[in-house]
Design a protein around this motif. Structure first.
Motif, PDB file in Angstrom:
ATOM      1  N   VAL A 171      10.848  -5.540  -3.173  1.00  0.00           N
ATOM      2  CA  VAL A 171      10.092  -6.757  -3.458  1.00  0.00           C
ATOM      3  C   VAL A 171       8.748  -6.753  -2.737  1.00  0.00           C
ATOM      4  N   SER A 172       8.644  -5.966  -1.664  1.00  0.00           N
ATOM      5  CA  SER A 172       7.371  -5.861  -0.928  1.00  0.00           C
ATOM      6  C   SER A 172       6.420  -4.849  -1.551  1.00  0.00           C
ATOM      7  N   ALA A 173       6.744  -4.340  -2.746  1.00  0.00           N
ATOM      8  CA  ALA A 173       5.871  -3.361  -3.406  1.00  0.00           C
ATOM      9  C   ALA A 173       4.481  -3.928  -3.672  1.00  0.00           C
ATOM     10  N   TYR A 174       4.400  -5.256  -3.834  1.00  0.00           N
ATOM     11  CA  TYR A 174       3.083  -5.863  -4.085  1.00  0.00           C
ATOM     12  C   TYR A 174       2.116  -5.593  -2.938  1.00  0.00           C
ATOM     13  N   ARG A 175       2.648  -5.376  -1.728  1.00  0.00           N
ATOM     14  CA  ARG A 175       1.780  -5.143  -0.577  1.00  0.00           C
ATOM     15  C   ARG A 175       1.175  -3.743  -0.567  1.00  0.00           C
ATOM     16  N   ALA A 176       1.647  -2.875  -1.443  1.00  0.00           N
ATOM     17  CA  ALA A 176       1.091  -1.522  -1.511  1.00  0.00           C
ATOM     18  C   ALA A 176      -0.389  -1.552  -1.900  1.00  0.00           C
ATOM     19  N   ILE A 177      -0.779  -2.541  -2.711  1.00  0.00           N
ATOM     20  CA  ILE A 177      -2.198  -2.682  -3.061  1.00  0.00           C
ATOM     21  C   ILE A 177      -3.011  -2.968  -1.799  1.00  0.00           C
ATOM     22  N   GLU A 178      -2.540  -3.890  -0.986  1.00  0.00           N
ATOM     23  CA  GLU A 178      -3.225  -4.233   0.269  1.00  0.00           C
ATOM     24  C   GLU A 178      -3.309  -3.026   1.189  1.00  0.00           C
ATOM     25  N   ILE A 179      -2.233  -2.248   1.263  1.00  0.00           N
ATOM     26  CA  ILE A 179      -2.218  -1.061   2.121  1.00  0.00           C
ATOM     27  C   ILE A 179      -3.226  -0.027   1.604  1.00  0.00           C
ATOM     28  N   MET A 180      -3.262   0.162   0.300  1.00  0.00           N
ATOM     29  CA  MET A 180      -4.216   1.103  -0.267  1.00  0.00           C
ATOM     30  C   MET A 180      -5.650   0.678   0.031  1.00  0.00           C
ATOM     31  N   ARG A 181      -5.947  -0.607  -0.132  1.00  0.00           N
ATOM     32  CA  ARG A 181      -7.298  -1.093   0.120  1.00  0.00           C
ATOM     33  C   ARG A 181      -7.670  -0.961   1.600  1.00  0.00           C
ATOM     34  N   ARG A 182      -6.683  -1.127   2.473  1.00  0.00           N
ATOM     35  CA  ARG A 182      -6.953  -0.976   3.904  1.00  0.00           C
ATOM     36  C   ARG A 182      -7.312   0.464   4.225  1.00  0.00           C
ATOM     37  N   LEU A 183      -6.617   1.408   3.635  1.00  0.00           N
ATOM     38  CA  LEU A 183      -6.931   2.818   3.835  1.00  0.00           C
ATOM     39  C   LEU A 183      -8.302   3.147   3.264  1.00  0.00           C
ATOM     40  N   GLN A 184      -8.612   2.580   2.115  1.00  0.00           N
ATOM     41  CA  GLN A 184      -9.905   2.835   1.488  1.00  0.00           C
ATOM     42  C   GLN A 184     -11.054   2.281   2.326  1.00  0.00           C
ATOM     43  N   ARG A 185     -10.839   1.155   2.991  1.00  0.00           N
ATOM     44  CA  ARG A 185     -11.898   0.594   3.827  1.00  0.00           C
ATOM     45  C   ARG A 185     -12.316   1.571   4.920  1.00  0.00           C
ATOM     46  N   ALA A 186     -11.364   2.380   5.390  1.00  0.00           N
ATOM     47  CA  ALA A 186     -11.675   3.381   6.416  1.00  0.00           C
ATOM     48  C   ALA A 186     -12.403   4.584   5.835  1.00  0.00           C
ATOM     49  N   GLY A 187     -12.572   4.603   4.517  1.00  0.00           N
ATOM     50  CA  GLY A 187     -13.258   5.706   3.853  1.00  0.00           C
ATOM     51  C   GLY A 187     -12.334   6.713   3.210  1.00  0.00           C
ATOM     52  N   LEU A 188     -11.019   6.478   3.258  1.00  0.00           N
ATOM     53  CA  LEU A 188     -10.051   7.441   2.748  1.00  0.00           C
ATOM     54  C   LEU A 188      -9.902   7.352   1.239  1.00  0.00           C
ATOM     55  N   SER A 189      -9.669   8.489   0.629  1.00  0.00           N
ATOM     56  CA  SER A 189      -9.320   8.544  -0.791  1.00  0.00           C
ATOM     57  C   SER A 189      -7.799   8.444  -0.902  1.00  0.00           C
ATOM     58  N   VAL A 190      -7.316   7.565  -1.793  1.00  0.00           N
ATOM     59  CA  VAL A 190      -5.883   7.306  -1.891  1.00  0.00           C
ATOM     60  C   VAL A 190      -5.401   7.536  -3.320  1.00  0.00           C
ATOM     61  N   SER A 191      -4.506   8.514  -3.486  1.00  0.00           N
ATOM     62  CA  SER A 191      -3.807   8.711  -4.749  1.00  0.00           C
ATOM     63  C   SER A 191      -2.434   8.061  -4.634  1.00  0.00           C
TER      64      SER A 191
END
Length: 410
Positions: free
Chosen positions: A24-44
């Protein structure tokens, strides 16, 4: 909410693969991806079929240019999707991670795309589990976690609290910041591994009575950034903090909280003896009231004009400098309201420092309460640099680059 002491950026060369499973916490994966991207990381991304019952691949495709995978035999994806993370990414994060994926990974099963990608991946793998407390505490899940830990797999353990089902216990997906920092650590050089770092931070408070005290506006952001930067590079970190309880720390750093300068002095002396690097950033009150009162002092009990006798507090930096052992690295901070050069040189020599970081607190975007700082750095070898206004998180990483090359890597 992005916190200034965890806002590490500039990792544009890093690639992370994110696995999303059926929680049910899968919705938070978007937030986690965006947090990684803010650091400059590419996320697949790879979503299991169960994850797609909670969140759709299109949401990820709308936010990343990297591949987003959804099935082992999907017709519209690359022929070797099961090998993409192994060939292109430095870290593999599964968040949220279910009991099912833990079991597959622990026992080498590869019956869907995500489990196959995990089996083929040879760099750092991080699991952030999320499940009901009954599942988390079950023998099977804990046994699978032990198997994976023995293989070098990293975990961001779940938090304790209210679950979606209404039960309370351990099983909630960890905070986004903890997941982000653990992933970032896997991408950074572990050049401080095996070293112990002490950081003090924040202000101190010198009480006059139960409702009044002498203090300063230090937020502790600089010290917190340094503490987390040291942990990111592999150090074991001890934090001694003044009263800044609103300053968030991840669970892998547990601050020791004090109030007064004398308490800070004693705590720093007690812990400094076993440390390799001592970084004293706290804005310690130089003075304290000679007398403090157990009850609130009433205005009616005082004359219109009155004096409050004060005394000096101990000098933590100087005292640790006097007892510093061979091989220990001592870093001091100096907050000034004018050109800090002469004062920084004096403190560097008189207090037996290896490095000092001086800054002007009267300049805009610098010093107390600001996420930014403009500093001058001097070391005992004679090296001097003045840095432009930078985020305190960036300054902390630069300082450890300096420390490692000047004092550790010798």
């Amino acid at each position: 909410m992005i916190l200034p002491h965890t806002d590490f950026t500039g990792f544009s060369c890093g690639r992370v693969h994110l696995g999303v499973t059926g929680s049910v916490s899968a919705y938070r994966a978007i937030e986690i991806m965006r947090r990684l991207q803010r650091a400059g990381l590419s996320v697949s991304v790879t979503l299991t079929s169960s994850a797609q019952e909670f969140i759709q691949p299109l949401q990820f495709r709308s936010l990343t240019e990297a591949p987003v995978y959804e099935a082992l035999f999907a017709r519209d994806q690359a022929e070797f999707a099961h090998l993409y993370p192994a060939g292109n990414c430095r870290s593999f994060l599964v968040a949220p991670c279910t009991a099912n994926i833990l079991a597959k990974h622990a026992h080498g099963l590869a019956d869907d795309l995500l489990s196959t990608q995990l089996l083929a991946f040879t760099s750092t793998i991080i699991h952030a589990p999320a499940m009901n407390p009954r599942l988390w505490h079950s023998f099977a899940v804990q046994n699978n976690i032990s198997i994976l830990r023995d293989q070098g797999i990293c975990f961001v353990e779940p938090e304790t609290g209210l679950m979606a089902c209404g039960e309370s216990g351990t099983g909630r997906l960890a905070s986004t910041e903890e997941i982000f920092l653990t992933t970032l650590k896997s991408l950074m050089p572990q050049d401080l591994s095996g070293l112990r770092v002490l950081v003090n931070l924040g202000p101190t408070q010198e009480p006059f009575d139960p409702v009044r005290y002498l203090t300063n506006p230090s937020s502790g952001i600089m010290g917190a950034s340094i503490a987390i930067a040291a942990w990111l590079r592999g150090a074991a970190v001890t934090v001694i903090s003044g009263p800044v309880s609103s300053l968030w720390f991840p669970r892998f750093i547990t601050p020791i909280y004090i109030q007064t300068a004398q308490e800070m002095h004693q705590a720093c002396l007690d812990h400094s003896r076993t440390m390799n690097i001592i970084c004293l950033t706290a804005a310690v009150c130089d003075f304290r009231f000679k007398d403090s009162f157990p009850d609130k002092v009433k205005k009616t009990s005082l004359d219109q004009a009155f004096s409050l006798p004060m005394g000096k507090n101990p000098d933590i930096l100087a005292d640790i400098g006097r007892q510093k052992k061979s091989g220990q690295i001592l870093i001091g901070f100096a907050a000034e309201t004018s050109d800090p050069t002469n004062e920084a040189r004096r403190k560097l020599q008189e207090k037996n420092l290896d490095m000092i970081v001086a800054n002007r607190i009267d300049l805009p975007n610098s010093g107390f309460r600001s996420p930014m700082n403009q500093v001058m750095v001097l070391d005992r070898h004679g090296r001097v640099e003045t840095w432009p206004t930078l985020p305190k998180s960036e300054i902390s990483l630069r300082l450890f680059d300096w420390v490692f090359h000047a004092f550790v890597d010798v």
